[in-house]
Motif scaffolding. Structure first.
Motif, mmCIF file in Angstrom:
data_model
loop_
_atom_site.group_PDB
_atom_site.id
_atom_site.type_symbol
_atom_site.label_atom_id
_atom_site.label_comp_id
_atom_site.label_asym_id
_atom_site.label_seq_id
_atom_site.Cartn_x
_atom_site.Cartn_y
_atom_site.Cartn_z
ATOM 1 N N ASP A 100 36.285 37.445 47.176
ATOM 2 C CA ASP A 100 35.950 38.081 45.899
ATOM 3 C C ASP A 100 35.126 37.148 45.022
ATOM 4 O O ASP A 100 35.188 35.931 45.158
ATOM 5 C CB ASP A 100 37.233 38.443 45.137
ATOM 6 C CG ASP A 100 37.954 39.622 45.777
ATOM 7 O OD1 ASP A 100 37.443 40.142 46.786
ATOM 8 O OD2 ASP A 100 39.008 40.014 45.262
ATOM 9 N N ASP A 102 35.519 36.788 41.834
ATOM 10 C CA ASP A 102 36.185 36.409 40.580
ATOM 11 C C ASP A 102 36.983 35.115 40.685
ATOM 12 O O ASP A 102 37.726 34.770 39.773
ATOM 13 C CB ASP A 102 37.088 37.551 40.111
ATOM 14 C CG ASP A 102 38.091 37.956 41.175
ATOM 15 O OD1 ASP A 102 38.196 37.238 42.181
ATOM 16 O OD2 ASP A 102 38.757 38.982 40.996
ATOM 17 N N GLN A 104 39.508 34.480 42.380
ATOM 18 C CA GLN A 104 40.931 34.627 42.686
ATOM 19 C C GLN A 104 41.195 34.103 44.095
ATOM 20 O O GLN A 104 42.292 33.654 44.388
ATOM 21 C CB GLN A 104 41.358 36.091 42.589
ATOM 22 C CG GLN A 104 41.640 36.518 41.174
ATOM 23 C CD GLN A 104 42.096 37.961 41.110
ATOM 24 O OE1 GLN A 104 41.470 38.853 41.664
ATOM 25 N NE2 GLN A 104 43.190 38.188 40.429
#
Ligand code: UDP
Ligand code: MG
Length: 315
Positions: A100, A102, A104
């Motif tokens: 991902d 982001d 994370q």
């Protein structure tokens, strides 16, 4: 610019939808990790999944200074799984990692994934070990989802697996043959075979922006997942039907007995209404389940492409 035929050892595929605040930090963290591992040549493939913010611009700015940054711009938002598929279809690496945008999925796990690949594993998936940073609702829904899917699906999926994994070129090429709509990669990949291994990790909090998975979207994703890896829900109505037929039969016997051998009459407006509503509800749920499969057949029969590309720079 690298020339076209140059061998790329590792591709990092990153589906991106409205992640303008994450792209530069992501790039920097990735680059730091790449310097740590013995990788001959690598590329970062960002897939812009119809972002309405400055994500694509951020990616293009990076590309202007570093040609190892590549991108595919989809013509609109096609959803995470399709964006991921676009990236996998176009990545050139001998090993391909998807993660991902982001942060994370910690880039610092990449050396471990890469090592396992070097040791001969063809699928190195990750297992999320939840901690307090993951919202409680997400934790519970995710747990429930994996339990249910694994009960229904023929090939079990390990709890907490997400689309953060390394795939060998052989596996990526095998995946290209999967042109199904309603793609659910984390259900398909365990079923492919190959030499697989799972690595646990603790997810980080999102660096910037918001999750794109609302509760209703997660529910839809869960239904997609269950119905794409199993046909078992279709059998529910048979079992439920048999059960209620048996119940009705027993009750019928009881009613006959009361009528024949006693002076009482069976009363019960409430019980009639309650059972009608109950059975009606179950029937509607079963029709809904059939409807999901039928809808999938309908979409699949049109054989439309999973994504459309506006622009790509992959060299
Ligand atoms: N994403 C995407 N298209 C979408 C939704 C999400 O490409 O329609 C990307 C998003 O930018 C992120 C990844 O998929 O890189 C996972 O999304 P998100 O972080 O919102 O999901 P969560 O981690 O909350 O499950
Ligand atoms: Mg996320």
């Amino acid at each position: 610019m690298l020339n076209k035929s140059e061998h790329i050892e590792l591709s990092i595929v990153i589906p991106t939808c409205n992640e303008e605040g994450n792209i530069v930090p992501m790039y920097q963290r990735l680059l730091a990790v790449m310097n740590e591992i013995q990788v001959s040549n690598f590329e970062f493939v960002f897939v812009d999944d119809g972002s309405s913010d400055q994500s694509l611009l951020r990616i293009q700015e990076l590309r202007a200074t570093d040609s190892r940054v590549k991108f595919i711009q989809l013509s609109r938002n096609f959803g995470h799984q399709n964006a991921l598929k676009a990236g996998l279809d176009h990545a050139k690496g001998a090993a391909v990692i998807s993660m991902d945008a982001d942060l994370q999925h910690p880039p610092e796990l990449i050396p471990t994934l890469f090592e396992k690949w070097k040791a001969g594993f063809e699928v190195v998936y990750t297992i999320r070990k939840d901690d307090q940073k993951v919202p409680l609702l997400k934790k519970w829904t995710s747990k429930g989802f994996y339990r249910l899917t694994n009960k229904l699906a023929e090939i079990p999926m390990e709890e907490g697996t997400a689309d953060f994994r390394l795939l060998d070129r052989k596996v990526v090429d095998a995946l290209k043959k999967y042109t199904e709509s309603h793609l659910f990669l984390r259900g398909i990949i365990p079923s492919l075979g190959f030499k697989q291994i799972g690595i646990p990790y603790t997810p980080h909090a999102r660096v910037s922006g918001q999750t794109k998975y609302s509760f209703s979207k997660m529910l839809r994703f869960a239904l997609t997942g269950i119905t794409s890896s199993s046909a078992k829900p279709l059998y529910f109505s048979i079992y439920a039907g048999l059960f209620f037929a048996l119940l009705a039969f027993l009750y019928g016997m009881y009613a006959i007995y009361i009528a024949a051998f006693t002076n009482e009459a069976i009363t019960g407006w409430t019980s009639i209404i309650a059972s009608i509503l109950f059975i009606g509800g179950i029937q509607l749920i079963m029709i809904g389940i059939v409807g999901i499969y039928l809808g999938k057949l309908f979409i699949q029969s049109k054989n439309r492409p999973l994504y459309l590309i506006t622009e790509k720079e992959l060299d």
